[in-house]
Write an enzyme that holds these catalytic residues in place. Structure first.
Site, PDB file in Angstrom:
ATOM      1  N   ASP A   1     -24.332 103.349 -75.643  1.00 50.98           N
ATOM      2  CA  ASP A   1     -24.255 104.012 -77.016  1.00 50.98           C
ATOM      3  C   ASP A   1     -25.546 103.524 -77.976  1.00 50.98           C
ATOM      4  O   ASP A   1     -26.502 102.623 -77.279  1.00 50.98           O
ATOM      5  CB  ASP A   1     -23.086 103.923 -77.830  1.00 50.98           C
ATOM      6  CG  ASP A   1     -22.469 105.087 -78.510  1.00 50.98           C
ATOM      7  OD1 ASP A   1     -23.533 105.648 -79.205  1.00 50.98           O
ATOM      8  OD2 ASP A   1     -21.440 105.380 -78.396  1.00 50.98           O
TER       9      ASP A   1
ATOM     10  N   ARG B   1     -15.096  92.252 -48.936  1.00 51.41           N
ATOM     11  CA  ARG B   1     -13.940  92.291 -47.815  1.00 51.41           C
ATOM     12  C   ARG B   1     -14.019  91.118 -47.162  1.00 51.41           C
ATOM     13  O   ARG B   1     -14.907  90.811 -46.560  1.00 51.41           O
ATOM     14  CB  ARG B   1     -14.081  93.551 -47.331  1.00 51.41           C
ATOM     15  CG  ARG B   1     -13.900  94.984 -48.078  1.00 51.41           C
ATOM     16  CD  ARG B   1     -12.323  95.192 -48.516  1.00 51.41           C
ATOM     17  NE  ARG B   1     -12.010  96.341 -49.381  1.00 51.41           N
ATOM     18  CZ  ARG B   1     -12.285  96.333 -50.601  1.00 51.41           C
ATOM     19  NH1 ARG B   1     -12.655  95.309 -51.642  1.00 51.41           N
ATOM     20  NH2 ARG B   1     -11.918  97.358 -51.169  1.00 51.41           N
TER      21      ARG B   1
ATOM     22  N   LYS C   1     -10.188  91.149 -64.104  1.00 53.18           N
ATOM     23  CA  LYS C   1     -11.104  92.249 -64.530  1.00 53.18           C
ATOM     24  C   LYS C   1     -10.147  93.171 -64.958  1.00 53.18           C
ATOM     25  O   LYS C   1      -9.466  93.506 -64.487  1.00 53.18           O
ATOM     26  CB  LYS C   1     -12.211  92.613 -63.347  1.00 53.18           C
ATOM     27  CG  LYS C   1     -12.995  93.701 -64.243  1.00 53.18           C
ATOM     28  CD  LYS C   1     -14.004  94.202 -62.905  1.00 53.18           C
ATOM     29  CE  LYS C   1     -13.539  95.072 -61.995  1.00 53.18           C
ATOM     30  NZ  LYS C   1     -13.630  96.636 -62.390  1.00 53.18           N
TER      31      LYS C   1
ATOM     32  N   ARG D   1      -8.559  95.621 -54.155  1.00 53.14           N
ATOM     33  CA  ARG D   1      -7.244  95.760 -53.100  1.00 53.14           C
ATOM     34  C   ARG D   1      -6.812  94.727 -52.204  1.00 53.14           C
ATOM     35  O   ARG D   1      -5.823  94.678 -51.733  1.00 53.14           O
ATOM     36  CB  ARG D   1      -7.715  97.263 -52.472  1.00 53.14           C
ATOM     37  CG  ARG D   1      -7.133  98.320 -53.521  1.00 53.14           C
ATOM     38  CD  ARG D   1      -8.076  99.613 -53.351  1.00 53.14           C
ATOM     39  NE  ARG D   1      -9.569  99.560 -53.250  1.00 53.14           N
ATOM     40  CZ  ARG D   1     -10.116 100.681 -53.116  1.00 53.14           C
ATOM     41  NH1 ARG D   1      -9.753 101.743 -52.647  1.00 53.14           N
ATOM     42  NH2 ARG D   1     -11.406 100.194 -53.309  1.00 53.14           N
TER      43      ARG D   1
ATOM     44  N   LYS E   1     -18.569  98.814 -69.734  1.00 55.36           N
ATOM     45  CA  LYS E   1     -19.707  99.316 -69.560  1.00 55.36           C
ATOM     46  C   LYS E   1     -20.045  99.969 -70.907  1.00 55.36           C
ATOM     47  O   LYS E   1     -20.512 101.321 -70.626  1.00 55.36           O
ATOM     48  CB  LYS E   1     -19.613 100.058 -68.109  1.00 55.36           C
ATOM     49  CG  LYS E   1     -19.322  99.463 -66.943  1.00 55.36           C
ATOM     50  CD  LYS E   1     -19.351 100.343 -65.879  1.00 55.36           C
ATOM     51  CE  LYS E   1     -19.198  99.751 -64.718  1.00 55.36           C
ATOM     52  NZ  LYS E   1     -17.652  99.540 -64.265  1.00 55.36           N
TER      53      LYS E   1
ATOM     54  N   THR F   1     -23.020 102.060 -58.058  1.00 53.61           N
ATOM     55  CA  THR F   1     -23.194 102.327 -56.650  1.00 53.61           C
ATOM     56  C   THR F   1     -22.852 103.395 -56.206  1.00 53.61           C
ATOM     57  O   THR F   1     -22.915 104.003 -54.929  1.00 53.61           O
ATOM     58  CB  THR F   1     -22.377 101.165 -55.683  1.00 53.61           C
ATOM     59  OG1 THR F   1     -21.053 100.944 -56.395  1.00 53.61           O
ATOM     60  CG2 THR F   1     -23.300  99.819 -55.910  1.00 53.61           C
TER      61      THR F   1
ATOM     62  N   ASP G   1     -14.522  95.012 -68.591  1.00 59.92           N
ATOM     63  CA  ASP G   1     -15.565  96.006 -67.786  1.00 59.92           C
ATOM     64  C   ASP G   1     -15.259  97.169 -68.359  1.00 59.92           C
ATOM     65  O   ASP G   1     -14.908  98.319 -67.794  1.00 59.92           O
ATOM     66  CB  ASP G   1     -15.197  95.939 -65.941  1.00 59.92           C
ATOM     67  CG  ASP G   1     -15.951  96.644 -65.280  1.00 59.92           C
ATOM     68  OD1 ASP G   1     -17.143  96.872 -65.803  1.00 59.92           O
ATOM     69  OD2 ASP G   1     -15.570  97.154 -64.307  1.00 59.92           O
TER      70      ASP G   1
HETATM   71  O1  C5P Z   1     -10.538  97.159 -54.522  1.00 65.47           O
HETATM   72  P1  C5P Z   1     -11.850  96.974 -54.710  1.00 65.47           P
HETATM   73  O2  C5P Z   1     -11.984  95.562 -54.225  1.00 65.47           O
HETATM   74  O3  C5P Z   1     -12.753  97.971 -53.866  1.00 65.47           O
HETATM   75  O4  C5P Z   1     -12.160  97.072 -56.275  1.00 65.47           O
HETATM   76  C1  C5P Z   1     -13.479  96.782 -56.673  1.00 65.47           C
HETATM   77  C2  C5P Z   1     -13.752  96.793 -57.909  1.00 65.47           C
HETATM   78  O5  C5P Z   1     -15.046  96.614 -58.593  1.00 65.47           O
HETATM   79  C3  C5P Z   1     -12.909  98.058 -58.883  1.00 65.47           C
HETATM   80  O6  C5P Z   1     -12.822  97.624 -60.011  1.00 65.47           O
HETATM   81  C4  C5P Z   1     -14.329  98.896 -58.967  1.00 65.47           C
HETATM   82  O7  C5P Z   1     -14.200  99.910 -59.922  1.00 65.47           O
HETATM   83  C5  C5P Z   1     -15.123  98.021 -59.101  1.00 65.47           C
HETATM   84  N1  C5P Z   1     -16.584  98.101 -58.793  1.00 65.47           N
HETATM   85  C6  C5P Z   1     -17.107  98.772 -57.497  1.00 65.47           C
HETATM   86  N2  C5P Z   1     -18.321  99.109 -57.419  1.00 65.47           N
HETATM   87  C7  C5P Z   1     -19.264  99.021 -58.271  1.00 65.47           C
HETATM   88  C8  C5P Z   1     -18.830  98.517 -59.787  1.00 65.47           C
HETATM   89  C9  C5P Z   1     -17.405  98.273 -60.031  1.00 65.47           C
HETATM   90  O8  C5P Z   1     -16.235  98.685 -56.805  1.00 65.47           O
HETATM   91  N3  C5P Z   1     -20.617  99.052 -57.947  1.00 65.47           N
END
Ligand code: C5P
Length: 234
Positions: free
Chosen positions: A68, A183, A36, A213, A65, A122, A63
């Site tokens: 417009d 996670r 992504k 991460r 988003k 979110t 991504d």
């Molecule tokens: O590191 P992590 O797993 O938290 O990354 C989640 C990814 O998903 C990031 O790129 C974050 O911007 C994206 N994201 C999110 N929550 C959302 C929409 C997108 O964490 N509601």
């Protein structure tokens, strides 16, 4: 794009520059994940960087988003499709006409990527929704926007895995649910507050899992990816 299988894990390349992103990508396996590219990396590294990724074996979710007027979003979606991406997205709150114009643009492109929409970010809660004049209950607003997305003919939405079950029930099986906030068991939550394990997310109805991460910050990213893949299929 040479990807012939359908990996469910989408690794979020949340990096400030192309070199850092490539360093990670060179360690990953396209049989196990897609990638992504979000606003930070796209703005820093540009469309040439995205094209370079799409010419590799990885599917790319761009991504950005888009939100417009319909004509502008449609043109942006055409330009993104030309880069060879596998998936791209718009904001559902841009409305029916905007989403239909976007869908028409991607469908008339020979690459024909999946087009999904963001419902409610979110990072927003009931209070921040109220502040922008939306007084509908947040969960109802998410469902309304996801329904509008489906009516506009798009392929799916980005949502929390916690919303996946009810969205899957309402919108059916032929609708793509892309869920961040994932996670693996025993991983750090980082700044995510509502987290779900990969296996649970798939069981709740997620189609694809966005994971950053836990893989990008791991001492051995490939081992982390393989472990998550194994956790999903266990
Ligand atoms: O590191 P992590 O797993 O938290 O990354 C989640 C990814 O998903 C990031 O790129 C974050 O911007 C994206 N994201 C999110 N929550 C959302 C929409 C997108 O964490 N509601």
């Amino acid at each position: 794009m040479a990807q012939t299988h359908d990996p469910k894990i989408i690794v979020a390349l949340d990096y400030a520059d192309a070199d850092s992103a490539f360093k990670l990508v060179s360690q990953l396996d396209p049989n196990l994940c897609r990638l992504k590219v979000g606003k930070e990396l796209f703005t820093a590294a540009g469309p040439q960087f995205v094209e370079k990724l799409t010419r590799s074996d990885f599917g790319v979710f761009l991504d950005l988003k888009f939100h417009d007027i319909p004509n502008t979003v449609a043109k942006a979606c055409s330009a993104a499709s030309n880069l060879g991406v596998w998936m791209l997205n718009v904001h559902a709150s841009g409305g029916m006409e905007m989403m239909q114009a976007a869908k028409q643009a991607v469908d008339s492109n020979s690459n024909n990527p999946l087009l999904i929409a963001v419902t409610v970010l979110t990072s927003m809660n009931q209070q921040t929704l109220n502040q922008i004049g939306i007084h509908t209950e947040l969960a109802t607003h998410v469902l309304n926007l996801a329904t509008l997305t489906q009516q506009a003919g798009l392929d799916g939405v980005v949502c929390s895995a916690m919303e996946a079950k009810s969205l899957r029930t309402t919108l059916g099986n032929d609708f793509c649910l892309v869920t961040p906030g994932i996670r693996p068991t025993n991983a750090s939550k980082d700044d995510q507050s509502r987290i779900v394990t990969p296996k649970d997310a798939l069981e709740l109805g997620s189609s694809y899992l966005v994971i950053g991460r836990p893989i990008t910050q791991a001492a051995n990213p490939l081992a982390a990816l393989e472990a998550i893949h194994a956790e999903c299929t266990a």
